[in-house]
Design a protein around this motif. Structure first.
Motif, PDB file in Angstrom:
ATOM      1  N   GLY A   1     117.308 -80.245 -21.798  1.00 27.17           N
ATOM      2  CA  GLY A   1     117.457 -80.749 -20.436  1.00 27.17           C
ATOM      3  C   GLY A   1     115.915 -80.868 -19.823  1.00 27.17           C
ATOM      4  O   GLY A   1     115.986 -80.653 -18.245  1.00 27.17           O
ATOM      5  N   ALA A   2     114.886 -81.118 -20.329  1.00 27.58           N
ATOM      6  CA  ALA A   2     113.638 -81.119 -19.748  1.00 27.58           C
ATOM      7  C   ALA A   2     113.789 -82.547 -18.818  1.00 27.58           C
ATOM      8  O   ALA A   2     114.287 -83.369 -18.854  1.00 27.58           O
ATOM      9  CB  ALA A   2     112.444 -81.589 -20.636  1.00 27.58           C
ATOM     10  N   LYS A   3     113.286 -82.157 -17.477  1.00 28.27           N
ATOM     11  CA  LYS A   3     113.174 -83.088 -16.492  1.00 28.27           C
ATOM     12  C   LYS A   3     112.137 -83.977 -16.470  1.00 28.27           C
ATOM     13  O   LYS A   3     112.251 -85.227 -16.009  1.00 28.27           O
ATOM     14  CB  LYS A   3     113.297 -82.471 -14.986  1.00 28.27           C
ATOM     15  CG  LYS A   3     114.339 -81.635 -14.759  1.00 28.27           C
ATOM     16  CD  LYS A   3     114.289 -80.691 -13.598  1.00 28.27           C
ATOM     17  CE  LYS A   3     115.437 -80.029 -13.025  1.00 28.27           C
ATOM     18  NZ  LYS A   3     115.143 -79.393 -11.959  1.00 28.27           N
ATOM     19  N   ALA A   4     110.950 -83.486 -17.256  1.00 28.21           N
ATOM     20  CA  ALA A   4     109.861 -84.614 -17.482  1.00 28.21           C
ATOM     21  C   ALA A   4     109.022 -84.052 -18.716  1.00 28.21           C
ATOM     22  O   ALA A   4     109.203 -82.784 -18.969  1.00 28.21           O
ATOM     23  CB  ALA A   4     108.960 -84.687 -16.223  1.00 28.21           C
ATOM     24  N   VAL A   5     108.102 -84.686 -18.948  1.00 29.93           N
ATOM     25  CA  VAL A   5     107.206 -84.435 -20.334  1.00 29.93           C
ATOM     26  C   VAL A   5     105.828 -84.557 -19.809  1.00 29.93           C
ATOM     27  O   VAL A   5     105.488 -85.356 -19.033  1.00 29.93           O
ATOM     28  CB  VAL A   5     107.670 -85.133 -21.324  1.00 29.93           C
ATOM     29  CG1 VAL A   5     106.720 -84.979 -22.546  1.00 29.93           C
ATOM     30  CG2 VAL A   5     108.858 -84.611 -22.067  1.00 29.93           C
ATOM     31  N   VAL A   6     104.956 -83.546 -20.198  1.00 28.02           N
ATOM     32  CA  VAL A   6     103.474 -83.693 -20.170  1.00 28.02           C
ATOM     33  C   VAL A   6     102.962 -83.915 -21.783  1.00 28.02           C
ATOM     34  O   VAL A   6     103.139 -82.803 -22.416  1.00 28.02           O
ATOM     35  CB  VAL A   6     102.797 -82.563 -19.305  1.00 28.02           C
ATOM     36  CG1 VAL A   6     101.251 -82.805 -19.753  1.00 28.02           C
ATOM     37  CG2 VAL A   6     103.170 -82.624 -18.208  1.00 28.02           C
ATOM     38  N   LEU A   7     102.173 -84.775 -21.981  1.00 31.38           N
ATOM     39  CA  LEU A   7     101.740 -85.016 -23.396  1.00 31.38           C
ATOM     40  C   LEU A   7     100.204 -85.016 -23.359  1.00 31.38           C
ATOM     41  O   LEU A   7      99.445 -85.381 -22.822  1.00 31.38           O
ATOM     42  CB  LEU A   7     102.018 -86.468 -23.916  1.00 31.38           C
ATOM     43  CG  LEU A   7     101.905 -86.833 -25.331  1.00 31.38           C
ATOM     44  CD1 LEU A   7     102.299 -85.967 -26.359  1.00 31.38           C
ATOM     45  CD2 LEU A   7     101.892 -88.146 -25.720  1.00 31.38           C
ATOM     46  N   THR A   8     100.002 -83.911 -24.006  1.00 30.83           N
ATOM     47  CA  THR A   8      98.403 -83.648 -24.098  1.00 30.83           C
ATOM     48  C   THR A   8      97.859 -83.650 -25.719  1.00 30.83           C
ATOM     49  O   THR A   8      98.736 -83.585 -26.454  1.00 30.83           O
ATOM     50  CB  THR A   8      97.986 -82.778 -23.350  1.00 30.83           C
ATOM     51  OG1 THR A   8      96.431 -82.671 -22.918  1.00 30.83           O
ATOM     52  CG2 THR A   8      98.533 -81.127 -23.690  1.00 30.83           C
ATOM     53  N   GLY A   9      96.441 -83.081 -25.603  1.00 31.58           N
ATOM     54  CA  GLY A   9      96.037 -82.878 -27.194  1.00 31.58           C
ATOM     55  C   GLY A   9      95.510 -81.524 -27.014  1.00 31.58           C
ATOM     56  O   GLY A   9      95.111 -81.137 -25.739  1.00 31.58           O
ATOM     57  N   THR A  10      94.885 -80.665 -28.139  1.00 33.18           N
ATOM     58  CA  THR A  10      94.133 -79.573 -28.109  1.00 33.18           C
ATOM     59  C   THR A  10      92.922 -79.981 -27.930  1.00 33.18           C
ATOM     60  O   THR A  10      92.245 -80.892 -28.312  1.00 33.18           O
ATOM     61  CB  THR A  10      94.420 -78.721 -29.315  1.00 33.18           C
ATOM     62  OG1 THR A  10      94.288 -79.691 -30.420  1.00 33.18           O
ATOM     63  CG2 THR A  10      95.807 -78.494 -29.388  1.00 33.18           C
ATOM     64  N   GLY A  11      91.966 -78.866 -27.735  1.00 39.93           N
ATOM     65  CA  GLY A  11      90.573 -79.126 -27.617  1.00 39.93           C
ATOM     66  C   GLY A  11      90.086 -80.115 -26.533  1.00 39.93           C
ATOM     67  O   GLY A  11      90.611 -80.334 -25.396  1.00 39.93           O
ATOM     68  N   SER A  12      89.027 -80.898 -26.965  1.00 41.50           N
ATOM     69  CA  SER A  12      88.515 -82.015 -26.187  1.00 41.50           C
ATOM     70  C   SER A  12      88.737 -83.374 -26.575  1.00 41.50           C
ATOM     71  O   SER A  12      88.270 -84.145 -26.223  1.00 41.50           O
ATOM     72  CB  SER A  12      87.009 -81.659 -26.299  1.00 41.50           C
ATOM     73  OG  SER A  12      86.534 -81.885 -27.452  1.00 41.50           O
TER      74      SER A  12
END
Length: 251
Positions: free
Chosen positions: A43-54
């Protein structure tokens, strides 16, 4: 596990964590599809997509292609397209917290999101496939077309150039730049706000906006991907990948 999923206050944080460059191999692509499915089911209303480190993502895991050869490519390319389409077709808002370099398939992954927040600093962005000697799958091209428009694509793709943050913002590759220590918070803030929009109207509107690109992908994926696979599996392409891996990744 190469993808981490955390759900907090209705926002799913999906983090790439594979190798030193958060690269995309078959397992990572399949895991991304699964974790996005888990986020939707939860039931996530939104997603944030990211990576680890730099690093957001350096794109395709060329080490795996070099080691696996043509047999590996044949299973990897469909998995890559499936992963990109899982992000692109996710019915709720997806915000990319581009925490560092986004290269080749990494930039396509960011382009598949609805909004892109780049961390200020040394990050460079670009699509470099042609420099390695391989073409894009149709899904990647249509996602880039949707995000950036048709006219900029030749200049973006043919040169294979990577650009720094301010140039990426000026060219529309990202939507905004935030201090590195604030990029994840800014992405989460925006995802939270977008996630408050009514779910069904948002999903339908997003589907309407994306429909021409999904249609072109559906109509051409089988024939185009056959040609793409043939070129990725060619002796020349595999030799070029090996040369790059030996020169850059194993040096």
């Amino acid at each position: 596990m190469t993808i981490h999923l955390e759900l907090d206050a209705g926002v799913a944080l999906v983090t790439l964590d594979h190798g030193r460059g958060n690269t995309l191999d078959t397992a990572t692509c399949r895991e991304l599809v699964l974790q996005l499915g888990e986020a939707e089911a939860a039931g996530a209303k939104a997603v944030v997509l990211t990576g680890t480190g730099s690093m957001f993502s350096a794109g395709v895991d060329l080490l795996s292609i070099d080691e696996g050869g043509a047999g590996y490519v044949s299973e990897f390319l469909p998995a890559l397209s499936d992963a990109l389409l899982a992000v692109f077709g996710f019915p709720r808002p997806v915000v990319a917290a581009v925490n560092g370099h986004a290269i080749a398939g990494g930039l396509v992954l960011a382009a598949a999101c609805d909004h892109r927040v780049l961390a200020a600093g040394p990050a460079r962005l670009g699509v470099t496939e042609l420099l390695v000697g391989v073409p894009f799958p149709i899904a990647a091209l249509e996602i880039l077309r949707c995000a950036y428009g048709t006219n900029p694509l030749p200049g973006l793709i043919y040169s294979g150039a990577t650009v720094p943050g301010e140039d990426a913002l000026a060219r529309g590759l990202v939507d905004e730049i935030a201090p590195a220590e604030e990029v994840l918070g800014r992405a989460r803030e925006l995802a939270t706000r977008l996630g408050e929009l009514p779910a069904e109207p948002f999903a339908l509107t997003k589907a309407q906006l994306h429909r021409p690109y999904h249609q072109r992908i559906a109509e051409n994926r089988v024939s185009d991907d056959d040609g793409v696979e043939r070129m990725w599996c060619s002796e020349a392409a595999l030799a070029a990948v090996k040369s790059y891996v030996d020169r850059v990744l194993r040096s």
